[in-house]
Design a protein around this motif. Structure first.
Motif, PDB file in Angstrom:
ATOM      1  N   LYS A 225      92.322 -70.288  72.594  1.00 60.01           N
ATOM      2  CA  LYS A 225      90.778 -70.161  72.730  1.00 60.01           C
ATOM      3  C   LYS A 225      90.608 -68.793  72.575  1.00 60.01           C
ATOM      4  CE  LYS A 225      86.862 -71.157  74.429  1.00 60.01           C
ATOM      5  NZ  LYS A 225      86.105 -70.037  74.480  1.00 60.01           N
ATOM      6  N   LYS A 266      90.511 -70.918  61.991  1.00 55.78           N
ATOM      7  CA  LYS A 266      91.752 -70.409  62.467  1.00 55.78           C
ATOM      8  C   LYS A 266      93.004 -71.202  61.984  1.00 55.78           C
ATOM      9  CE  LYS A 266      93.254 -71.457  66.578  1.00 55.78           C
ATOM     10  NZ  LYS A 266      93.325 -71.819  67.913  1.00 55.78           N
ATOM     11  N   GLN A 267      92.975 -72.803  62.241  1.00 54.08           N
ATOM     12  CA  GLN A 267      93.987 -73.341  61.943  1.00 54.08           C
ATOM     13  C   GLN A 267      94.279 -73.338  60.415  1.00 54.08           C
ATOM     14  OE1 GLN A 267      93.568 -77.181  63.725  1.00 54.08           O
ATOM     15  NE2 GLN A 267      93.570 -76.335  65.655  1.00 54.08           N
ATOM     16  N   ASP A 366     103.173 -79.426  69.701  1.00 57.14           N
ATOM     17  CA  ASP A 366     102.059 -80.367  70.513  1.00 57.14           C
ATOM     18  C   ASP A 366     102.625 -81.323  71.344  1.00 57.14           C
ATOM     19  OD1 ASP A 366      99.953 -78.694  69.569  1.00 57.14           O
ATOM     20  OD2 ASP A 366      99.987 -79.793  67.707  1.00 57.14           O
TER      21      ASP A 366
HETATM   22  P1  AMP Z   1      98.635 -77.305  72.728  1.00 60.68           P
HETATM   23  O1  AMP Z   1      97.582 -76.895  73.993  1.00 60.68           O
HETATM   24  O2  AMP Z   1      99.925 -77.002  72.640  1.00 60.68           O
HETATM   25  O3  AMP Z   1      98.062 -78.668  72.204  1.00 60.68           O
HETATM   26  O4  AMP Z   1      97.747 -76.130  71.656  1.00 60.68           O
HETATM   27  C1  AMP Z   1      96.402 -76.184  71.396  1.00 60.68           C
HETATM   28  C2  AMP Z   1      96.104 -75.100  70.526  1.00 60.68           C
HETATM   29  O5  AMP Z   1      96.950 -74.688  69.456  1.00 60.68           O
HETATM   30  C3  AMP Z   1      94.426 -74.745  70.143  1.00 60.68           C
HETATM   31  O6  AMP Z   1      94.077 -73.442  70.604  1.00 60.68           O
HETATM   32  C4  AMP Z   1      94.665 -75.362  68.729  1.00 60.68           C
HETATM   33  O7  AMP Z   1      93.540 -74.289  67.911  1.00 60.68           O
HETATM   34  C5  AMP Z   1      95.889 -74.390  68.384  1.00 60.68           C
HETATM   35  N1  AMP Z   1      96.483 -74.829  67.101  1.00 60.68           N
HETATM   36  C6  AMP Z   1      96.953 -75.852  66.745  1.00 60.68           C
HETATM   37  N2  AMP Z   1      97.295 -76.170  65.372  1.00 60.68           N
HETATM   38  C7  AMP Z   1      97.061 -75.087  64.918  1.00 60.68           C
HETATM   39  C8  AMP Z   1      97.312 -74.085  63.690  1.00 60.68           C
HETATM   40  N3  AMP Z   1      97.768 -74.943  62.599  1.00 60.68           N
HETATM   41  N4  AMP Z   1      97.173 -73.033  63.717  1.00 60.68           N
HETATM   42  C9  AMP Z   1      96.543 -72.360  64.702  1.00 60.68           C
HETATM   43  N5  AMP Z   1      96.407 -72.853  65.882  1.00 60.68           N
HETATM   44  C10 AMP Z   1      96.689 -73.994  66.193  1.00 60.68           C
END
Ligand code: AMP
Length: 543
Positions: A225, A266-267, A366
């Motif tokens: 975030k 970002k992703q 994840d």
């Molecule tokens: P989590 O709580 O482990 O599921 O992580 C969620 C976070 O991971 C969020 O801020 C997403 O925007 C970030 N996220 C998921 N996929 C990507 C990606 N390909 N590149 C950068 N951030 C990611």
């Protein structure tokens, strides 16, 4: 219609739940040792931790997250950042909700969707960041109970990740095997866990079915975030600069839609060297390209912050069993990346640079935490501590003697008055990174004869100044015998359980009997409040 076969109703399930700041997941180790994430009703393994409330209609997940830009007042997100705050509530759809209750709605959605596939769920292991303090752990446990779970065990996220990595698919082939995949059967790993809202680093040692946490640290408010917010700020600045002559500014409420786009951008930048974004506000538009390079420049300080933590945990805080000198990177066999934000190339490059190792990303960052929590649930079941999860004998035999030792992420102490300096000080009884469970005592001589009650402030944190620590609450000792003379010794014993929760005992040393002692917490729900919230959310229809 439930997909769960009705002739199997008697079997109940014990699952692992990763209650994330931005994403949540639920997983199970089935009786044959197959580890899997249970998809939600929409068929997705991950459920966004977003809650939309409209009267008694509740939507949890992707649609709730999408609704945030049009109905920000009906949607709650990033709830985990507020869990454990005292006397805190959030207004959603015109009503005040405790963070525990909003978290409970997410758990209930995961639970009810999974129950359609695997049958009734009564118990769960819910993960928390390793550095969560007692209040946050209790609040997470309470959320699980409000959601209708009978029993909730709390496990640290990095420990869960390490457990899932230990198995790495071995369960599917030849039954469970908690054996590190290393020639001498030992492995020291560091888990770098950067999720949506929290950051955690933990150093772990694995040796013959024993998982020892060596040290842990992290930040409650550092996650994906914060990377998104930098893009939001950049976009808003560019937009306002472009339309300065028209006097247009974007208020905080107008930024929710930009935040969703920022996360997408970002992703994309994890895959591509540049990404387009569009920002619409009041019939004006800004269209631009953001390069990965400039994104990395605008977020470098956040990455440096995580670099500081991982370096400190490995080279200063952790100690290997039987060794007293600090570790070097040469002692680390594997660097495990956990949390969606570790997909950012800048994270992987930094970890490779400082550790000299290729980070391990074999498992889905994840899902690995929920899956590790499911392994822990199965370990509890195999030890017969819950008696509900059915396991094949082979699987049970592999899991029942697995030992897991965590450490406390905060020092535990008490507030004392120093008569020499005439100031209050904090006295640490259990230092940070001590293996759990562990208890420590302090003897208090009674100030006056006939005192029947003692109150001691319990603190979490390392600072000598009590005000700089977190006040967990008051340890209250009542029912001391009525005629104790002045200076009679009373022993107070504070302990951290294996799950990082704090409890207290008190001994009247004169009479040799235990006195009633309890911690009156500064924050958190009472048993009655938990029950009331449970009843309250039972009226909601959750989708
Ligand atoms: P989590 O709580 O482990 O599921 O992580 C969620 C976070 O991971 C969020 O801020 C997403 O925007 C970030 N996220 C998921 N996929 C990507 C990606 N390909 N590149 C950068 N951030 C990611």
């Amino acid at each position: 219609m439930s997909e769960y076969p009705t002739n199997n109703r008697a079997r109940r399930n014990l699952v692992g739940i990763d209650l994330g700041t931005t994403m949540s997941a639920i997983a199970q180790l089935d009786s044959t040792g197959v580890l899997r994430t249970v998809s939600n009703r929409q068929g997705e393994p991950l459920t966004p931790s977003a809650v939309y409330i409209d009267g008694d209609q509740v939507i949890v997940g992707k649609s709730a997250k999408q609704a945030a830009s049009h109905h920000p007042h009906k949607v709650a997100m990033l709830i985990k950042r507020d869990v454990g705050k005292s006397f805190y509530s959030r207004k959603v759809d015109g009503r005040q909700f405790r963070p525990e209750t909003l978290s409970a709605l997410i758990i209930k959605k995961l639970k009810q969707d999974a129950e359609r596939k695997i049958g009734p769920i009564t118990q769960a292991v819910i993960t928390v960041p390793a550095f969560f303090d007692d209040a946050r752990r209790k609040a997470t446990e309470d959320a699980g109970r409000i959601a209708g779970l009978e029993q909730v065990a709390i496990l640290n996220e990095p420990t869960a990740a390490a457990l899932a990595y230990c198995l790495e698919g071995q369960l599917n082939k030849s039954g469970a095997a908690i054996v590190p995949d290393f020639p001498d059967g030992k492995m020291t790993a560091v888990v770098y866990d950067l999720g949506g809202g929290t950051f955690d680093v933990t150093c772990i040692h694995l040796e013959s079915k024993r998982v020892d946490t060596l040290a842990t640290d992290g930040a409650v408010k550092l996650g994906g975030k914060d990377w998104d917010d930098r893009i939001v700020k950049y976009v808003v600045d560019r937009f306002e600069k472009k339309y300065k002559k028209d006097g247009i500014t974007i208020p905080p409420a107008g930024r929710d839609a930009i935040a969703i786009q920022a996360e997408n951008t970002k992703q994309l930048l994890s895959e591509l060297p540049a990404a387009e974004f569009e920002c619409y506000y009041k019939d004006r538009v800004l269209r631009e390209t953001l390069t990965r390079e400039s994104f990395e420049d605008m977020t470098r300080d956040l990455l440096v912050c995580t670099e500081f933590y991982i370096t400190d945990v490995v080279t200063k805080q952790a100690r290997l069993p039987g060794r007293n000198d600090p570790l070097t990177w040469a002692d680390i066999d594997r660097v495990l990346l956990v949390g969606g934000s570790t997909r950012m190339p800048m994270v992987r490059e930094m970890v490779r640079r400082i550790s000299g190792k290729t980070p391990d990303t074999n498992l889905d960052p994840d899902q690995v935490v929920a899956q590790g929590a499911a392994v822990y649930a199965a370990i509890l079941a195999a030890r017969g501590e819950d008696g509900v999860l059915e396991l094949d004998e082979e699987v049970r035999a592999e899991l029942d003697d697995v030992g897991i030792v965590d450490v406390n992420s905060h020092s535990l102490g008490i507030k004392l008055f120093n008569p020499h300096t005439q100031k209050f000080v904090s006295r640490v009884l259990i230092p940070k990174n001590h293996q759990l469970p562990f208890a420590a005592s302090k003897v208090f001589p009674l100030h006056n004869a006939g005192v029947k009650t003692i109150r001691v402030k319990v603190l979490e944190g390392e600072a000598p100044d009590p005000e700089a620590n977190i006040e967990l609450g008051e340890c209250v000792i009542t029912d001391l015998p009525p005629n104790l003379p002045a200076k009679s010794p009373v022993q107070v014993r504070l302990s951290y359980g294996a799950n990082g929760r704090v409890s207290v005992m008190a001994l009247d040393m004169t009479g040799g009997r235990f006195a009633h002692a309890e911690i009156q917490r500064k924050s958190g729900l009472t048993e009655e409040e938990i029950e009331r919230e449970r009843q309250f959310i039972s009226q909601f229809k959750i989708q």
